[in-house]
Scaffold this active site. Structure first.
Site, mmCIF file in Angstrom:
data_model
loop_
_atom_site.group_PDB
_atom_site.id
_atom_site.type_symbol
_atom_site.label_atom_id
_atom_site.label_comp_id
_atom_site.label_asym_id
_atom_site.label_seq_id
_atom_site.Cartn_x
_atom_site.Cartn_y
_atom_site.Cartn_z
ATOM 1 N N LYS A 62 14.265 -39.101 -29.836
ATOM 2 C CA LYS A 62 14.035 -39.598 -28.468
ATOM 3 C C LYS A 62 14.510 -38.566 -27.433
ATOM 4 O O LYS A 62 13.817 -38.291 -26.471
ATOM 5 C CB LYS A 62 14.794 -40.930 -28.232
ATOM 6 C CG LYS A 62 14.351 -42.058 -29.156
ATOM 7 C CD LYS A 62 15.076 -43.352 -28.867
ATOM 8 C CE LYS A 62 16.561 -43.325 -29.169
ATOM 9 N NZ LYS A 62 16.917 -43.089 -30.594
ATOM 10 N N ARG A 65 17.537 -51.753 -25.681
ATOM 11 C CA ARG A 65 17.838 -51.625 -27.093
ATOM 12 C C ARG A 65 18.067 -52.993 -27.751
ATOM 13 O O ARG A 65 18.401 -53.070 -28.920
ATOM 14 C CB ARG A 65 19.078 -50.764 -27.241
ATOM 15 C CG ARG A 65 19.066 -49.907 -28.469
ATOM 16 C CD ARG A 65 20.325 -49.115 -28.486
ATOM 17 N NE ARG A 65 20.157 -47.892 -27.759
ATOM 18 C CZ ARG A 65 20.449 -46.700 -28.259
ATOM 19 N NH1 ARG A 65 20.913 -46.575 -29.464
ATOM 20 N NH2 ARG A 65 20.291 -45.628 -27.543
ATOM 21 N N ARG A 101 22.994 -32.327 -36.355
ATOM 22 C CA ARG A 101 22.791 -32.148 -34.908
ATOM 23 C C ARG A 101 23.991 -31.461 -34.264
ATOM 24 O O ARG A 101 25.142 -31.752 -34.578
ATOM 25 C CB ARG A 101 22.580 -33.500 -34.232
ATOM 26 C CG ARG A 101 22.610 -33.383 -32.702
ATOM 27 C CD ARG A 101 22.096 -34.579 -31.979
ATOM 28 N NE ARG A 101 22.755 -35.795 -32.364
ATOM 29 C CZ ARG A 101 22.322 -36.998 -32.010
ATOM 30 N NH1 ARG A 101 21.227 -37.104 -31.283
ATOM 31 N NH2 ARG A 101 22.972 -38.065 -32.385
ATOM 32 N N ARG A 109 28.650 -34.614 -32.244
ATOM 33 C CA ARG A 109 29.016 -35.909 -31.659
ATOM 34 C C ARG A 109 29.912 -36.699 -32.600
ATOM 35 O O ARG A 109 29.727 -36.676 -33.808
ATOM 36 C CB ARG A 109 27.746 -36.716 -31.361
ATOM 37 C CG ARG A 109 27.254 -36.522 -29.951
ATOM 38 C CD ARG A 109 25.914 -37.114 -29.671
ATOM 39 N NE ARG A 109 25.693 -38.483 -30.111
ATOM 40 C CZ ARG A 109 24.563 -39.144 -29.905
ATOM 41 N NH1 ARG A 109 23.575 -38.561 -29.246
ATOM 42 N NH2 ARG A 109 24.410 -40.371 -30.341
HETATM 43 P P1 AP5 Z 1 22.198 -42.609 -28.098
HETATM 44 O O1 AP5 Z 1 22.827 -41.400 -27.568
HETATM 45 O O2 AP5 Z 1 21.029 -43.172 -27.418
HETATM 46 O O3 AP5 Z 1 21.923 -42.353 -29.623
HETATM 47 P P2 AP5 Z 1 20.767 -42.862 -30.593
HETATM 48 O O4 AP5 Z 1 19.798 -43.852 -30.114
HETATM 49 O O5 AP5 Z 1 21.524 -43.217 -31.798
HETATM 50 O O6 AP5 Z 1 19.858 -41.696 -30.643
HETATM 51 P P3 AP5 Z 1 20.310 -40.239 -30.832
HETATM 52 O O7 AP5 Z 1 20.670 -39.634 -29.510
HETATM 53 O O8 AP5 Z 1 21.329 -40.156 -31.914
HETATM 54 O O9 AP5 Z 1 19.021 -39.588 -31.430
HETATM 55 P P4 AP5 Z 1 17.624 -39.230 -30.773
HETATM 56 O O10 AP5 Z 1 16.598 -40.214 -31.199
HETATM 57 O O11 AP5 Z 1 17.760 -38.971 -29.301
HETATM 58 O O12 AP5 Z 1 17.354 -37.890 -31.556
HETATM 59 P P5 AP5 Z 1 17.570 -36.363 -31.079
HETATM 60 O O13 AP5 Z 1 16.434 -35.950 -30.223
HETATM 61 O O14 AP5 Z 1 18.951 -36.156 -30.567
HETATM 62 O O15 AP5 Z 1 23.287 -43.790 -28.210
HETATM 63 C C1 AP5 Z 1 24.562 -43.543 -28.759
HETATM 64 C C2 AP5 Z 1 25.383 -44.820 -28.698
HETATM 65 O O16 AP5 Z 1 25.509 -45.244 -27.326
HETATM 66 C C3 AP5 Z 1 24.790 -46.029 -29.410
HETATM 67 O O17 AP5 Z 1 25.137 -46.051 -30.795
HETATM 68 C C4 AP5 Z 1 25.432 -47.188 -28.629
HETATM 69 O O18 AP5 Z 1 26.763 -47.395 -29.031
HETATM 70 C C5 AP5 Z 1 25.446 -46.659 -27.207
HETATM 71 N N1 AP5 Z 1 24.231 -47.007 -26.467
HETATM 72 C C6 AP5 Z 1 23.300 -46.145 -25.976
HETATM 73 N N2 AP5 Z 1 22.317 -46.822 -25.347
HETATM 74 C C7 AP5 Z 1 22.626 -48.140 -25.461
HETATM 75 C C8 AP5 Z 1 21.987 -49.334 -25.046
HETATM 76 N N3 AP5 Z 1 20.811 -49.318 -24.389
HETATM 77 N N4 AP5 Z 1 22.585 -50.502 -25.349
HETATM 78 C C9 AP5 Z 1 23.760 -50.555 -25.996
HETATM 79 N N5 AP5 Z 1 24.421 -49.468 -26.428
HETATM 80 C C10 AP5 Z 1 23.853 -48.266 -26.153
HETATM 81 O O19 AP5 Z 1 17.417 -35.630 -32.494
HETATM 82 C C11 AP5 Z 1 18.406 -35.741 -33.480
HETATM 83 C C12 AP5 Z 1 18.532 -34.397 -34.238
HETATM 84 O O20 AP5 Z 1 17.325 -34.147 -34.938
HETATM 85 C C13 AP5 Z 1 18.764 -33.184 -33.317
HETATM 86 O O21 AP5 Z 1 19.628 -32.289 -33.960
HETATM 87 C C14 AP5 Z 1 17.363 -32.551 -33.174
HETATM 88 O O22 AP5 Z 1 17.457 -31.150 -32.978
HETATM 89 C C15 AP5 Z 1 16.740 -32.906 -34.519
HETATM 90 N N6 AP5 Z 1 15.303 -33.135 -34.424
HETATM 91 C C16 AP5 Z 1 14.626 -33.777 -33.434
HETATM 92 N N7 AP5 Z 1 13.303 -33.801 -33.701
HETATM 93 C C17 AP5 Z 1 13.161 -33.186 -34.911
HETATM 94 C C18 AP5 Z 1 12.028 -32.904 -35.743
HETATM 95 N N8 AP5 Z 1 10.797 -33.274 -35.392
HETATM 96 N N9 AP5 Z 1 12.257 -32.271 -36.929
HETATM 97 C C19 AP5 Z 1 13.510 -31.900 -37.306
HETATM 98 N N10 AP5 Z 1 14.609 -32.123 -36.557
HETATM 99 C C20 AP5 Z 1 14.438 -32.769 -35.368
#
Ligand code: AP5
Length: 208
Positions: free
Chosen positions: A13, A86, A125, A158
Protein backbone atom coordinates in the site's frame (compact mmCIF):
# COMPACT_ATOMS: atom_id res chain seq x y z
CA UNK A 1 -9.65 11.11 -7.47
CA UNK A 2 -10.59 9.87 -3.99
CA UNK A 3 -9.07 6.48 -3.37
CA UNK A 4 -8.78 3.99 -0.56
CA UNK A 5 -5.91 1.48 -0.61
CA UNK A 6 -6.86 -1.79 1.03
CA UNK A 7 -4.89 -4.98 1.59
CA UNK A 8 -2.96 -6.99 4.17
CA UNK A 9 0.14 -5.65 5.93
CA UNK A 10 3.03 -5.62 3.51
CA UNK A 11 0.94 -5.95 0.32
CA UNK A 12 2.50 -2.72 -0.98
CA UNK A 13 0.00 0.00 0.00
CA UNK A 14 2.78 2.43 0.94
CA UNK A 15 4.93 1.60 -2.09
CA UNK A 16 2.06 1.85 -4.58
CA UNK A 17 0.39 4.74 -2.77
CA UNK A 18 3.56 6.79 -3.16
CA UNK A 19 3.75 5.99 -6.89
CA UNK A 20 0.08 6.89 -7.46
CA UNK A 21 0.56 10.09 -5.47
CA UNK A 22 3.55 11.15 -7.63
CA UNK A 23 2.06 10.19 -10.99
CA UNK A 24 -1.38 11.73 -10.45
CA UNK A 25 -0.33 14.45 -8.01
CA UNK A 26 -2.77 13.37 -5.28
CA UNK A 27 -1.83 13.63 -1.59
CA UNK A 28 -1.49 10.33 0.30
CA UNK A 29 -2.48 9.99 3.95
CA UNK A 30 -1.22 6.90 5.77
CA UNK A 31 -2.68 6.31 9.22
CA UNK A 32 0.35 4.14 10.01
CA UNK A 33 2.77 6.99 9.16
CA UNK A 34 0.71 9.55 11.10
CA UNK A 35 0.56 7.27 14.17
CA UNK A 36 4.30 6.49 14.02
CA UNK A 37 5.05 10.23 13.85
CA UNK A 38 2.80 10.76 16.91
CA UNK A 39 4.73 8.06 18.80
CA UNK A 40 8.07 9.60 17.79
CA UNK A 41 6.91 13.02 18.99
CA UNK A 42 5.56 11.61 22.26
CA UNK A 43 2.10 13.15 21.78
CA UNK A 44 -0.90 11.93 23.85
CA UNK A 45 -2.21 10.16 20.74
CA UNK A 46 1.19 8.52 20.21
CA UNK A 47 1.26 7.27 23.80
CA UNK A 48 -2.18 5.70 23.43
CA UNK A 49 -1.42 4.20 20.00
CA UNK A 50 1.99 2.73 20.89
CA UNK A 51 0.60 -0.02 23.14
CA UNK A 52 -1.61 -1.34 20.35
CA UNK A 53 0.88 -0.94 17.51
CA UNK A 54 3.72 -2.67 19.34
CA UNK A 55 1.48 -5.70 19.79
CA UNK A 56 0.40 -5.67 16.15
CA UNK A 57 -3.19 -4.80 17.11
CA UNK A 58 -5.39 -2.13 15.61
CA UNK A 59 -5.62 1.25 17.32
CA UNK A 60 -9.23 1.92 18.52
CA UNK A 61 -11.58 3.22 15.82
CA UNK A 62 -12.48 6.52 17.49
CA UNK A 63 -8.83 7.62 17.68
CA UNK A 64 -8.18 6.86 14.02
CA UNK A 65 -11.43 8.30 12.65
CA UNK A 66 -10.82 11.59 14.49
CA UNK A 67 -7.33 11.68 13.04
CA UNK A 68 -8.52 11.49 9.42
CA UNK A 69 -11.34 14.06 9.54
CA UNK A 70 -9.05 17.08 9.03
CA UNK A 71 -6.83 15.81 6.17
CA UNK A 72 -9.91 14.65 4.24
CA UNK A 73 -11.76 17.92 4.80
CA UNK A 74 -8.81 20.02 3.66
CA UNK A 75 -8.11 17.87 0.57
CA UNK A 76 -11.69 17.08 -0.43
CA UNK A 77 -10.88 17.40 -4.15
CA UNK A 78 -8.64 14.31 -4.05
CA UNK A 79 -6.71 12.01 -1.71
CA UNK A 80 -5.33 8.53 -1.26
CA UNK A 81 -6.16 6.88 2.06
CA UNK A 82 -3.46 4.31 2.82
CA UNK A 83 -4.47 1.94 5.61
CA UNK A 84 -7.76 3.68 6.46
CA UNK A 85 -10.46 2.55 6.95
CA UNK A 86 -9.40 -0.75 8.49
CA UNK A 87 -12.61 -1.88 10.19
CA UNK A 88 -16.29 -1.64 9.29
CA UNK A 89 -16.62 0.82 12.21
CA UNK A 90 -13.99 3.07 10.59
CA UNK A 91 -15.72 2.74 7.21
CA UNK A 92 -18.92 4.03 8.82
CA UNK A 93 -16.92 6.87 10.39
CA UNK A 94 -15.52 7.66 6.95
CA UNK A 95 -19.06 7.83 5.49
CA UNK A 96 -19.86 10.58 8.00
CA UNK A 97 -16.70 12.54 7.14
CA UNK A 98 -17.42 12.24 3.40
CA UNK A 99 -21.06 13.31 3.83
CA UNK A 100 -20.03 16.30 5.91
CA UNK A 101 -17.79 17.41 3.04
CA UNK A 102 -20.33 16.56 0.29
CA UNK A 103 -18.00 14.08 -1.42
CA UNK A 104 -17.83 10.36 -2.29
CA UNK A 105 -15.08 7.79 -2.81
CA UNK A 106 -14.24 6.99 -6.44
CA UNK A 107 -12.61 3.62 -5.85
CA UNK A 108 -11.21 1.18 -3.32
CA UNK A 109 -8.09 -0.56 -4.63
CA UNK A 110 -7.60 -3.91 -2.93
CA UNK A 111 -4.07 -5.28 -3.32
CA UNK A 112 -3.88 -9.04 -2.87
CA UNK A 113 -0.67 -10.92 -1.99
CA UNK A 114 -0.16 -14.41 -0.53
CA UNK A 115 0.61 -14.57 3.21
CA UNK A 116 4.09 -16.11 2.81
CA UNK A 117 5.14 -13.37 0.41
CA UNK A 118 3.87 -10.71 2.78
CA UNK A 119 5.91 -12.11 5.70
CA UNK A 120 9.03 -12.06 3.51
CA UNK A 121 8.36 -8.52 2.36
CA UNK A 122 7.84 -7.20 5.89
CA UNK A 123 10.80 -9.08 7.36
CA UNK A 124 13.14 -7.41 4.83
CA UNK A 125 11.61 -3.95 4.83
CA UNK A 126 13.80 -0.97 5.71
CA UNK A 127 12.64 2.64 5.87
CA UNK A 128 14.49 5.94 5.83
CA UNK A 129 14.33 7.67 9.21
CA UNK A 130 14.55 11.05 7.49
CA UNK A 131 12.37 11.03 4.33
CA UNK A 132 10.36 7.80 4.84
CA UNK A 133 11.51 6.17 1.56
CA UNK A 134 10.90 2.42 1.50
CA UNK A 135 13.43 -0.29 0.69
CA UNK A 136 13.69 -4.05 0.89
CA UNK A 137 17.00 -5.76 1.64
CA UNK A 138 16.45 -8.22 -1.22
CA UNK A 139 13.83 -6.80 -3.63
CA UNK A 140 14.73 -3.10 -3.65
CA UNK A 141 17.95 -2.56 -1.68
CA UNK A 142 19.54 0.84 -1.21
CA UNK A 143 22.83 1.37 -3.07
CA UNK A 144 24.78 1.70 0.17
CA UNK A 145 23.83 -0.63 3.03
CA UNK A 146 21.71 1.17 5.65
CA UNK A 147 21.79 4.54 3.85
CA UNK A 148 18.92 6.15 1.92
CA UNK A 149 19.62 6.74 -1.81
CA UNK A 150 17.41 9.83 -1.84
CA UNK A 151 18.54 11.84 1.21
CA UNK A 152 21.42 9.86 2.83
CA UNK A 153 19.30 9.36 5.97
CA UNK A 154 19.80 6.15 7.95
CA UNK A 155 17.54 3.17 7.30
CA UNK A 156 15.78 1.38 10.14
CA UNK A 157 13.58 -1.66 10.69
CA UNK A 158 10.09 -0.96 12.06
CA UNK A 159 9.42 -2.32 15.57
CA UNK A 160 6.31 -4.13 14.33
CA UNK A 161 8.20 -5.91 11.53
CA UNK A 162 9.34 -8.72 13.87
CA UNK A 163 7.93 -12.12 12.96
CA UNK A 164 5.59 -12.57 15.97
CA UNK A 165 4.13 -9.08 15.56
CA UNK A 166 3.73 -9.63 11.82
CA UNK A 167 1.59 -12.73 12.60
CA UNK A 168 -0.59 -10.64 14.94
CA UNK A 169 -1.00 -7.96 12.30
CA UNK A 170 -2.06 -10.57 9.76
CA UNK A 171 -4.57 -11.94 12.28
CA UNK A 172 -5.98 -8.44 12.85
CA UNK A 173 -6.23 -8.02 9.08
CA UNK A 174 -8.18 -11.26 8.63
CA UNK A 175 -10.57 -10.64 11.53
CA UNK A 176 -11.15 -6.92 11.26
CA UNK A 177 -10.09 -5.57 7.86
CA UNK A 178 -10.90 -8.35 5.36
CA UNK A 179 -14.70 -7.81 5.88
CA UNK A 180 -14.24 -4.44 4.14
CA UNK A 181 -13.77 -6.27 0.83
CA UNK A 182 -17.44 -7.20 1.00
CA UNK A 183 -18.47 -3.84 2.49
CA UNK A 184 -16.99 -2.02 -0.54
CA UNK A 185 -18.03 -4.60 -3.14
CA UNK A 186 -19.69 -2.06 -5.45
CA UNK A 187 -16.58 0.11 -5.88
CA UNK A 188 -13.75 -2.32 -5.16
CA UNK A 189 -11.02 -2.98 -7.73
CA UNK A 190 -8.94 -6.05 -6.96
CA UNK A 191 -5.32 -5.90 -8.04
CA UNK A 192 -2.84 -8.78 -8.05
CA UNK A 193 -0.01 -7.46 -5.86
CA UNK A 194 2.45 -10.23 -6.77
CA UNK A 195 5.34 -9.48 -9.09
CA UNK A 196 7.67 -6.51 -9.39
CA UNK A 197 6.68 -3.12 -7.99
CA UNK A 198 6.44 -1.62 -11.51
CA UNK A 199 4.25 -4.48 -12.74
CA UNK A 200 1.84 -3.97 -9.85
CA UNK A 201 1.86 -0.23 -10.47
CA UNK A 202 0.99 -0.65 -14.13
CA UNK A 203 -1.96 -2.90 -13.14
CA UNK A 204 -3.19 -0.22 -10.73
CA UNK A 205 -2.67 2.58 -13.26
CA UNK A 206 -4.71 0.78 -15.88
CA UNK A 207 -7.56 0.33 -13.40
CA UNK A 208 -7.73 3.90 -12.14
P1 AP5 B 1 0.58 0.51 8.67
O1 AP5 B 1 1.79 1.33 8.74
O2 AP5 B 1 -0.54 0.95 7.85
O3 AP5 B 1 1.04 -0.95 8.32
P2 AP5 B 1 0.33 -2.11 7.48
O4 AP5 B 1 -1.04 -1.93 7.01
O5 AP5 B 1 0.60 -3.28 8.31
O6 AP5 B 1 1.01 -2.00 6.17
P3 AP5 B 1 2.52 -1.85 5.97
O7 AP5 B 1 2.91 -0.40 6.04
O8 AP5 B 1 3.25 -2.79 6.86
O9 AP5 B 1 2.71 -2.42 4.52
P4 AP5 B 1 2.31 -1.84 3.10
O10 AP5 B 1 1.11 -2.55 2.58
O11 AP5 B 1 2.26 -0.34 3.12
O12 AP5 B 1 3.56 -2.35 2.30
P5 AP5 B 1 4.89 -1.56 1.85
O13 AP5 B 1 4.60 -0.74 0.65
O14 AP5 B 1 5.52 -0.89 3.02
O15 AP5 B 1 0.01 0.26 10.16
C1 AP5 B 1 0.87 -0.10 11.21
C2 AP5 B 1 0.06 -0.23 12.49
O16 AP5 B 1 -0.57 1.04 12.78
C3 AP5 B 1 -1.09 -1.22 12.46
O17 AP5 B 1 -0.66 -2.54 12.78
C4 AP5 B 1 -2.03 -0.64 13.53
O18 AP5 B 1 -1.58 -0.95 14.82
C5 AP5 B 1 -1.87 0.86 13.32
N1 AP5 B 1 -2.84 1.39 12.36
C6 AP5 B 1 -2.57 1.96 11.16
N2 AP5 B 1 -3.71 2.35 10.55
C7 AP5 B 1 -4.73 2.00 11.38
C8 AP5 B 1 -6.14 2.10 11.30
N3 AP5 B 1 -6.75 2.63 10.22
N4 AP5 B 1 -6.86 1.62 12.33
C9 AP5 B 1 -6.28 1.09 13.42
N5 AP5 B 1 -4.95 0.95 13.57
C10 AP5 B 1 -4.18 1.41 12.55
O19 AP5 B 1 5.79 -2.80 1.41
C11 AP5 B 1 6.32 -3.69 2.35
C12 AP5 B 1 7.73 -4.15 1.90
O20 AP5 B 1 7.61 -4.89 0.70
C13 AP5 B 1 8.69 -2.98 1.61
O21 AP5 B 1 9.98 -3.35 2.02
C14 AP5 B 1 8.65 -2.84 0.07
O22 AP5 B 1 9.88 -2.36 -0.43
C15 AP5 B 1 8.38 -4.28 -0.35
N6 AP5 B 1 7.57 -4.37 -1.56
C16 AP5 B 1 6.50 -3.60 -1.90
N7 AP5 B 1 6.00 -3.99 -3.09
C17 AP5 B 1 6.76 -5.06 -3.48
C18 AP5 B 1 6.73 -5.92 -4.63
N8 AP5 B 1 5.82 -5.76 -5.59
N9 AP5 B 1 7.65 -6.92 -4.69
C19 AP5 B 1 8.58 -7.10 -3.70
N10 AP5 B 1 8.66 -6.31 -2.61
C20 AP5 B 1 7.75 -5.30 -2.50
Amino acid sequence: MRLVLLGPPGCGKGTQGEKISKKYNIPRFSTGDILRAAIKNGTPLGKKAATFMNRGELVPDELVVDLMAEPIASHSQGFILDGFPRTVGQALGLVKILEKNGIELDAVVNITVAEDAVVKRLGGRRQCSKCGALYHIEYSPSKKDGVCDKCSGSLYQRDDDKEETIRNRLRAYKNETAPLVDYYKTIIKNVDGNGKEEEVFSRISSLI
